[in-house]
Design a protein around this motif. Structure first.
Motif, PDB file in Angstrom:
ATOM      1  N   GLU A  34       0.621  -1.354  -0.090  1.00  0.00           N
ATOM      2  CA  GLU A  34       0.072  -0.042  -0.250  1.00  0.00           C
ATOM      3  C   GLU A  34       0.733   0.803  -0.294  1.00  0.00           C
ATOM      4  O   GLU A  34       0.372   2.073  -0.807  1.00  0.00           O
TER       5      GLU A  34
ATOM      6  N   ARG B 299       1.651   2.154  -3.538  1.00  0.00           N
ATOM      7  CA  ARG B 299       0.218   2.584  -3.750  1.00  0.00           C
ATOM      8  C   ARG B 299       0.106   4.245  -3.919  1.00  0.00           C
ATOM      9  O   ARG B 299      -0.402   5.108  -5.046  1.00  0.00           O
ATOM     10  N   THR B 300       0.718   4.482  -2.872  1.00  0.00           N
ATOM     11  CA  THR B 300       0.622   5.685  -2.278  1.00  0.00           C
ATOM     12  C   THR B 300       1.572   6.573  -3.127  1.00  0.00           C
ATOM     13  O   THR B 300       1.259   7.722  -3.274  1.00  0.00           O
TER      14      THR B 300
ATOM     15  N   ALA C 124       0.677   7.632  -6.387  1.00  0.00           N
ATOM     16  CA  ALA C 124      -0.418   8.529  -6.125  1.00  0.00           C
ATOM     17  C   ALA C 124       0.013   9.701  -6.199  1.00  0.00           C
ATOM     18  O   ALA C 124      -0.235  10.900  -6.700  1.00  0.00           O
TER      19      ALA C 124
ATOM     20  N   ALA D 200      -4.251  13.111  -4.083  1.00  0.00           N
ATOM     21  CA  ALA D 200      -3.412  11.735  -3.896  1.00  0.00           C
ATOM     22  C   ALA D 200      -4.425  10.716  -2.954  1.00  0.00           C
ATOM     23  O   ALA D 200      -4.475  10.435  -2.758  1.00  0.00           O
TER      24      ALA D 200
ATOM     25  N   GLU E 206      -7.890  10.571  -4.112  1.00  0.00           N
ATOM     26  CA  GLU E 206      -8.195   9.358  -5.285  1.00  0.00           C
ATOM     27  C   GLU E 206      -8.329   7.851  -5.100  1.00  0.00           C
ATOM     28  O   GLU E 206      -8.651   7.298  -5.177  1.00  0.00           O
ATOM     29  N   LEU E 207      -7.457   7.748  -3.318  1.00  0.00           N
ATOM     30  CA  LEU E 207      -7.237   6.877  -2.571  1.00  0.00           C
ATOM     31  C   LEU E 207      -8.457   6.326  -1.877  1.00  0.00           C
ATOM     32  O   LEU E 207      -8.793   5.808  -0.831  1.00  0.00           O
TER      33      LEU E 207
ATOM     34  N   MET F 225      -8.315   7.685   0.896  1.00  0.00           N
ATOM     35  CA  MET F 225      -8.085   8.119   2.692  1.00  0.00           C
ATOM     36  C   MET F 225      -8.179   9.453   2.948  1.00  0.00           C
ATOM     37  O   MET F 225      -7.725  10.523   2.116  1.00  0.00           O
TER      38      MET F 225
ATOM     39  N   VAL G  38      -2.106   9.933   3.983  1.00  0.00           N
ATOM     40  CA  VAL G  38      -1.021   9.582   3.060  1.00  0.00           C
ATOM     41  C   VAL G  38      -0.131   9.940   3.451  1.00  0.00           C
ATOM     42  O   VAL G  38       1.558   9.512   3.060  1.00  0.00           O
TER      43      VAL G  38
ATOM     44  N   GLU H 200      -1.767  -3.759  -9.871  1.00  0.00           N
ATOM     45  CA  GLU H 200      -3.163  -3.439 -10.071  1.00  0.00           C
ATOM     46  C   GLU H 200      -4.165  -4.132 -11.298  1.00  0.00           C
ATOM     47  O   GLU H 200      -5.136  -4.154 -10.762  1.00  0.00           O
TER      48      GLU H 200
END
Length: 301
Positions: free
Chosen positions: A5, A8-9, A12, A22, A25-26, A28, A33, A77
Motif C-alpha cells: 500500500e 500504491r500511495t 498516487a 492523492a 484518489e485513494l 484516504m 497519505v 493492479e
C-alpha cells in the motif's frame, strides 16, 4: 517488510504531485497519505518528495524508485481489477427473456451456469422490445432482429419433430412414410390423440404447413398443457402424439420415454438467436451464454 500500500500511495503522490489530490484518489485522509510516505522513506532510507508552495515534487531517488516499481505495480493492479470484475460478474443479477417452450430445453443449462438470473417469458417480438428498451439484458429468440441499437449472434438451430410414447406401435405409419402416401400419412396422424402446449397449436400448424402444404390441420388437440416439458412428460406416460422442438424431446428419447415418429425433411430448421442491446456492459455474459448455447444446440437429434 515493505507494505504494498505504501507503493500504491507513492504512485498516487508521484502522479498527482499533491498529497491532498492523492488522498482523494485513494479514498484516504491526507495525514494517512503523509504517514505512509514517511514510512516508505524510512524503509528505503531516502527522501522521496520535497514540499513546494503548491504540492510536492519528486526527488531524484523518487524518480528512480518510480521507474523500478511502476510496471510491476500496474501489473498487480490489473490483476486485482480483473479479480474484482470477475467477482462482481459472479454476483450480478442478469435478466434473460425467452419463450416458455425454449426455456424448457435451456433453462437448466443457464441455471447451472449463473447464480443470479431473472427470467421473463414472452414471444419473439415482445422480447425484442424489452431488449431494445434495455429492460432485459438478453433475449433468446427464434426470429432475427437486426437493428442499430441491438446485437445478435446465431447460437444454434432447432427443428419441429413428431414424438410419441414408446408404447405406441408406429410400424404402420413407417410403412406409409416409405410409400410417400401423404394422404394416408395425414389420415393416420389425424386418428391419433394429440397433445399441444398452446390452444392455438402453433407447432402443429407449422409442421402441417411444411409437411403437407396445408395452413391448418383438421384435428383438434385432445390435451392442452401450457408447458412443453410437462406436455412431453405426460405424453410419455399415456397415448398420443405431439409436435415439439427436437431440443425438448432429446432427453425423453435418450431415456427411452418417447420415440421419434417423424423428422420430416420438408420441415426446415430454425435458427436460435442470442440478442442484447449494444453498450450495456454485459459482453462477458454474452460470450459465456453464447458459448454454452452453441455447445448445447450443437448436440441435436
Amino acid at each position: 517488510m515493505v507494505n504494498l500500500e505504501w507503493y500504491r500511495t507513492f504512485k498516487a503522490v508521484y502522479k498527482n504531485g499533491n498529497f491532498s489530490v492523492a488522498a482523494k484518489e485513494l479514498f484516504m485522509s491526507q495525514p494517512a497519505v503523509s504517514q505512509q510516505i514517511s514510512m516508505l522513506e524510512a524503509h528505503v532510507g531516502n527522501k522521496l518528495f520535497n514540499r513546494k508552495s503548491k504540492g510536492v515534487e519528486p526527488t531524484e531517488y523518487a524518480k528512480l524508485l518510480n521507474n523500478l516499481i511502476i510496471d510491476a505495480l500496474e501489473r498487480l493492479e490489473n490483476v486485482e481489477t480483473s479479480f474484482r470484475t470477475k467477482a462482481e460478474d459472479a454476483n450480478r443479477l442478469i435478466s434473460v427473456g425467452v419463450s416458455r417452450h425454449l426455456f424448457d430445453c435451456i433453462g437448466d443449462l443457464l441455471i447451472a451456469k449463473f447464480d443470479l438470473i431473472d427470467f421473463t417469458f414472452a414471444e419473439n417480438d415482445e422480447l425484442f422490445a424489452l431488449v431494445d428498451a434495455k429492460k432485459l439484458d438478453f433475449a433468446i429468440t427464434t426470429k432475427r432482429f437486426d437493428t442499430f441499437d441491438t446485437a445478435y449472434e446465431i447460437v444454434g438451430k432447432i427443428k419441429l419433430i413428431l414424438v410419441a410414447p414408446t408404447s405406441l406401435d408406429i410400424s404402420e405409419f413407417r410403412q406409409k412414410l416409405k410409400s410417400d402416401n401423404f394422404t394416408e400419412i395425414e389420415q393416420w396422424l389425424n386418428a391419433q390423440k394429440w397433445y399441444s402446449h398452446d390452444a392455438r397449436i402453433p407447432h402443429i400448424k407449422l409442421f402441417w404447413l411444411h409437411a403437407f402444404n396445408k395452413k391448418r390441420p383438421s384435428m383438434v388437440p385432445n390435451y392442452i398443457i401450457p408447458s412443453e416439458n410437462e406436455m412431453l412428460r405426460l405424453l410419455s406416460k399415456n397415448e398420443g402424439i405431439a409436435a415439439t422442438w427436437n431440443c425438448n424431446a432429446r432427453n425423453f428419447i435418450k431415456k427411452n420415454k418417447l420415440q421419434l415418429v417423424w423428422n420430416s425433411f420438408h420441415v426446415p430448421e430454425e435458427f436460435v438467436y442470442l440478442l442484447t442491446a449494444k453498450n450495456n456492459n454485459t459482453n462477458s455474459f454474452f460470450e459465456i451464454i453464447a458459448k454454452e448455447l452453441k455447445l448445447f444446440f450443437g448436440n441435436r437429434l
